[in-house]
Design an enzyme around this catalytic site. Sequence first.
Site, PDB file in Angstrom:
ATOM      1  N   CYS A   2       0.875  -1.269  -0.082  1.00  0.00           N
ATOM      2  CA  CYS A   2      -0.079   0.042  -0.235  1.00  0.00           C
ATOM      3  C   CYS A   2       0.687   1.356   0.062  1.00  0.00           C
ATOM      4  O   CYS A   2       1.963   1.222   0.688  1.00  0.00           O
ATOM      5  CB  CYS A   2      -0.749   0.044   1.182  1.00  0.00           C
ATOM      6  SG  CYS A   2      -1.893  -1.438   1.270  1.00  0.00           S
ATOM      7  N   ARG A  27       5.000  -0.260  -6.040  1.00  0.00           N
ATOM      8  CA  ARG A  27       4.977  -0.814  -4.755  1.00  0.00           C
ATOM      9  C   ARG A  27       3.951  -2.184  -5.104  1.00  0.00           C
ATOM     10  O   ARG A  27       4.304  -2.880  -4.136  1.00  0.00           O
ATOM     11  CB  ARG A  27       4.455  -0.156  -3.841  1.00  0.00           C
ATOM     12  CG  ARG A  27       5.661   1.079  -3.335  1.00  0.00           C
ATOM     13  CD  ARG A  27       4.876   2.195  -2.655  1.00  0.00           C
ATOM     14  NE  ARG A  27       4.758   1.550  -1.181  1.00  0.00           N
ATOM     15  CZ  ARG A  27       5.666   2.150  -0.366  1.00  0.00           C
ATOM     16  NH1 ARG A  27       7.046   2.763  -0.560  1.00  0.00           N
ATOM     17  NH2 ARG A  27       5.580   1.562   0.972  1.00  0.00           N
ATOM     18  N   TRP A  73      -3.105  -2.827  -1.474  1.00  0.00           N
ATOM     19  CA  TRP A  73      -2.585  -4.344  -1.608  1.00  0.00           C
ATOM     20  C   TRP A  73      -3.360  -5.084  -0.678  1.00  0.00           C
ATOM     21  O   TRP A  73      -3.044  -4.875   0.601  1.00  0.00           O
ATOM     22  CB  TRP A  73      -1.127  -4.545  -1.621  1.00  0.00           C
ATOM     23  CG  TRP A  73      -0.516  -5.849  -2.035  1.00  0.00           C
ATOM     24  CD1 TRP A  73      -0.190  -5.980  -3.450  1.00  0.00           C
ATOM     25  CD2 TRP A  73      -0.262  -6.971  -1.267  1.00  0.00           C
ATOM     26  NE1 TRP A  73       0.302  -7.276  -3.497  1.00  0.00           N
ATOM     27  CE2 TRP A  73       0.252  -7.834  -2.317  1.00  0.00           C
ATOM     28  CE3 TRP A  73      -0.346  -7.034  -0.025  1.00  0.00           C
ATOM     29  CZ2 TRP A  73       0.746  -9.113  -1.843  1.00  0.00           C
ATOM     30  CZ3 TRP A  73       0.089  -8.553   0.309  1.00  0.00           C
ATOM     31  CH2 TRP A  73       0.611  -9.437  -0.447  1.00  0.00           C
ATOM     32  N   ASN A  99      -1.752   2.310   5.580  1.00  0.00           N
ATOM     33  CA  ASN A  99      -1.035   1.234   5.093  1.00  0.00           C
ATOM     34  C   ASN A  99      -0.625   0.431   6.380  1.00  0.00           C
ATOM     35  O   ASN A  99      -0.177   1.113   7.224  1.00  0.00           O
ATOM     36  CB  ASN A  99       0.232   1.904   4.535  1.00  0.00           C
ATOM     37  CG  ASN A  99       1.594   1.237   4.158  1.00  0.00           C
ATOM     38  OD1 ASN A  99       1.323  -0.403   4.129  1.00  0.00           O
ATOM     39  ND2 ASN A  99       2.520   1.517   3.626  1.00  0.00           N
ATOM     40  N   GLU A 477      17.659 -17.624  -8.294  1.00  0.00           N
ATOM     41  CA  GLU A 477      17.397 -16.537  -8.462  1.00  0.00           C
ATOM     42  C   GLU A 477      16.711 -16.389 -10.044  1.00  0.00           C
ATOM     43  O   GLU A 477      15.551 -15.627 -10.346  1.00  0.00           O
ATOM     44  CB  GLU A 477      18.374 -15.362  -8.349  1.00  0.00           C
ATOM     45  CG  GLU A 477      18.390 -14.112  -9.158  1.00  0.00           C
ATOM     46  CD  GLU A 477      17.227 -13.599  -8.295  1.00  0.00           C
ATOM     47  OE1 GLU A 477      16.502 -13.731  -7.205  1.00  0.00           O
ATOM     48  OE2 GLU A 477      16.775 -12.309  -8.516  1.00  0.00           O
ATOM     49  N   LYS A 481      12.761 -15.245 -10.854  1.00  0.00           N
ATOM     50  CA  LYS A 481      12.782 -13.975 -12.016  1.00  0.00           C
ATOM     51  C   LYS A 481      11.461 -14.627 -13.020  1.00  0.00           C
ATOM     52  O   LYS A 481      10.578 -13.783 -13.095  1.00  0.00           O
ATOM     53  CB  LYS A 481      13.989 -13.811 -12.424  1.00  0.00           C
ATOM     54  CG  LYS A 481      14.692 -12.675 -12.404  1.00  0.00           C
ATOM     55  CD  LYS A 481      14.514 -11.442 -11.870  1.00  0.00           C
ATOM     56  CE  LYS A 481      13.648 -11.544 -10.347  1.00  0.00           C
ATOM     57  NZ  LYS A 481      14.454 -10.926  -9.401  1.00  0.00           N
ATOM     58  N   GLU A 484       8.045 -14.917 -11.317  1.00  0.00           N
ATOM     59  CA  GLU A 484       7.384 -13.800 -10.954  1.00  0.00           C
ATOM     60  C   GLU A 484       6.705 -13.093 -11.838  1.00  0.00           C
ATOM     61  O   GLU A 484       5.749 -12.292 -11.807  1.00  0.00           O
ATOM     62  CB  GLU A 484       8.173 -12.906  -9.955  1.00  0.00           C
ATOM     63  CG  GLU A 484       9.116 -12.477 -10.448  1.00  0.00           C
ATOM     64  CD  GLU A 484      10.036 -11.704  -9.384  1.00  0.00           C
ATOM     65  OE1 GLU A 484       9.553 -10.896  -8.495  1.00  0.00           O
ATOM     66  OE2 GLU A 484      11.169 -11.893  -9.373  1.00  0.00           O
ATOM     67  N   HIS A 500      17.460 -37.200  -6.671  1.00  0.00           N
ATOM     68  CA  HIS A 500      16.767 -37.759  -5.674  1.00  0.00           C
ATOM     69  C   HIS A 500      15.332 -37.479  -5.531  1.00  0.00           C
ATOM     70  O   HIS A 500      14.710 -37.451  -4.453  1.00  0.00           O
ATOM     71  CB  HIS A 500      17.497 -37.145  -4.389  1.00  0.00           C
ATOM     72  CG  HIS A 500      18.908 -37.467  -4.270  1.00  0.00           C
ATOM     73  ND1 HIS A 500      19.218 -38.602  -3.805  1.00  0.00           N
ATOM     74  CD2 HIS A 500      20.213 -36.863  -4.591  1.00  0.00           C
ATOM     75  CE1 HIS A 500      20.611 -39.085  -3.851  1.00  0.00           C
ATOM     76  NE2 HIS A 500      21.101 -37.402  -4.480  1.00  0.00           N
ATOM     77  N   LYS A 595       6.267  -4.559  -4.357  1.00  0.00           N
ATOM     78  CA  LYS A 595       7.460  -4.113  -4.317  1.00  0.00           C
ATOM     79  C   LYS A 595       8.190  -4.148  -2.999  1.00  0.00           C
ATOM     80  O   LYS A 595       9.296  -4.642  -2.687  1.00  0.00           O
ATOM     81  CB  LYS A 595       7.988  -2.746  -5.212  1.00  0.00           C
ATOM     82  CG  LYS A 595       9.362  -2.487  -5.256  1.00  0.00           C
ATOM     83  CD  LYS A 595      10.089  -3.235  -6.214  1.00  0.00           C
ATOM     84  CE  LYS A 595      11.593  -3.169  -6.450  1.00  0.00           C
ATOM     85  NZ  LYS A 595      12.168  -4.178  -7.040  1.00  0.00           N
TER      86      LYS A 595
END
Length: 600
Positions: A2, A27, A73, A99, A477, A481, A484, A500, A595
């Site tokens: 928010c 954000r 949010w 917020n 990473e 990326k 998302e 395994h 964010k």
Amino acid sequence: MCGIVGYIGSNDSKEILLKGLEKLEYRGYDSAGIAVMNSEGVHVFKEKGRIADLRTAVKPDVAANTGIGHTRWATHGVPSKLNAHPHQSSSARLTLVHNGVIENYDILKREYLQNVSLKSDTDTEIIVQLIELFVNKGIAVEEAFRKTLSLLKGSYAIALLDSQNEETIFVAKNKSPLLVGLGEGFNVVASDAMAMLQVTDQFVELMDKETVIVTKDKVTILNPEGEEMSRDPYTAELDASDIEKGTYPHYMLKEIDEQPLVIRKIVQNYQGSDGELTIDKDILNAMSQCDRIYIIAAGTSYHAGLVGKQFIEKMAKIPVEVHIASEFSYNMPILSEKPLFIFISQSGETADSRGVLVSIKELGHQALTITNVPGSTLSREADFTLMLHAGPEIAVASTKAYTAQLAVLSILAEVTARYRGLKINFDLIQELGIVANAMEVLCDAKEEFEEIAREFLATTRNCFFIGRGIDFYVGLEGALKLKEISYIQAEGFAGGELKHGTIALIENGTPVLALATQESVNLGIRGNVKEVVARGANPCIISMKGMETDEDRFVIPEVYEILTPLISVIPYQLISYYAALHRECDVDKPRNLAKSVTVE
Ligand code: F6R
């Protein structure tokens, strides 16, 4: 998450608020609203969806010099127009944006508000209704506001309007970020200086539990005891162009391209007058005197921490543990006798990390924050801070902050090693220069990564990233990326671990992206690629120069071995970017994500 804006002055507030909210879009949010106040009262406009939708809902003929705005949010209650902020009290006298998360909202509802009919499912509405309850008992709004705040448990940044007082915005904060911006004949409120750079670069930081009375000519900060506090403003050192996309179609692409520059800037910023890399003495003492380092972080910053552990252990020879912030609070390991905590956080506001910081400070331990945002909560509350100097990162998917974190961690490790009298047999300044040049080469190879994205990821349901050692961490990473921003199910695995269990997922055509940048595990990872190919996988090997074979899809330039994550991540960033584009995803604002994750 928010975001809050507020304006009080002589100009029409609507456009300033809407522009401010646009700057907070990065954000992450799912609905937005503004409330503007004039002599006729308070006018509230809100919409589910984007600021662009809100813009069309705002009536252009309502002129008002005071207003507040919010991007939401969703936490309590689904994303909807009803749950969007601002929220109003039953009589509509009071209007509020918030917020944070009010942890005891249910208890407060039962204890104080049984007779109030609530319109939304939010914890926020409880706050505004409580203030009105006290006002109805004859308490002045300012006092009722403070009384309500004293009942709240949790985090909040709040801006409040009283329709009977056109001259004031009431503001408060606890654990959630909020700034007051100062102007000539106007003042503003914002979660992030970026939102109000359009009108001022002078900002005042607020401390937890302070309340602030903002009029167009005065800002009065009160501590929890009601005493007036004086505080100097600081100049937000942001260039307006830093927060514009310029000619780029997306912030993410711009930020990927900025990486070589960021690495050079970091080297410059950490170079002392003698040309050597340097770090504050107090930090070096803390590093040298501890017997173990605990790195605490989330998401991409956690992945940077995994690589940082290698840097610190290999160069400075100090044992390091890396922990996911949200897990650490519940599963605190048995700590060593003299621990040092390092918090890695691009935003410096991540609530999970902050939760750990608060608890380890209560235990009396020292903390260093590595962040991109000066004055952020994690920076203020730690003993020491190292800055990333990456410039604002606006795209939700972190790119340049990750490589900046790696660069700063490598500098911290190298300078600590020298401080401890250990021998470093390479020149880090020179090697980071080579890294920056290699980054440029990779950023110039966009077409090849676009082609890889089209060939391997245009229609796939899932994708695996494999690697060994440091390449495994970069794979984690890469997978984050890709998932998302493209919503492809992507996972990173240690190459040797596939057999395994995970190898059961390999089907005909399953894309497997493999990194081969480490001499010591080159044969091992190539063996793992053979295992998945034998089961039908579609492999894409990215190797480092000197280790390449005919089967490799792309060869990255050679850099000093331990620094390879700084460049091997770039193909993954670009492949993820183009995969998301092919799938017509909203690259900069992926669904469900924020964010700055300011709730636990
Ligand atoms: C992913 C991403 C997140 C953040 C995480 C921690 O691209 O950006 O995983 O890394 O939310 O955020 P900070 O670093 O601000 O603490």
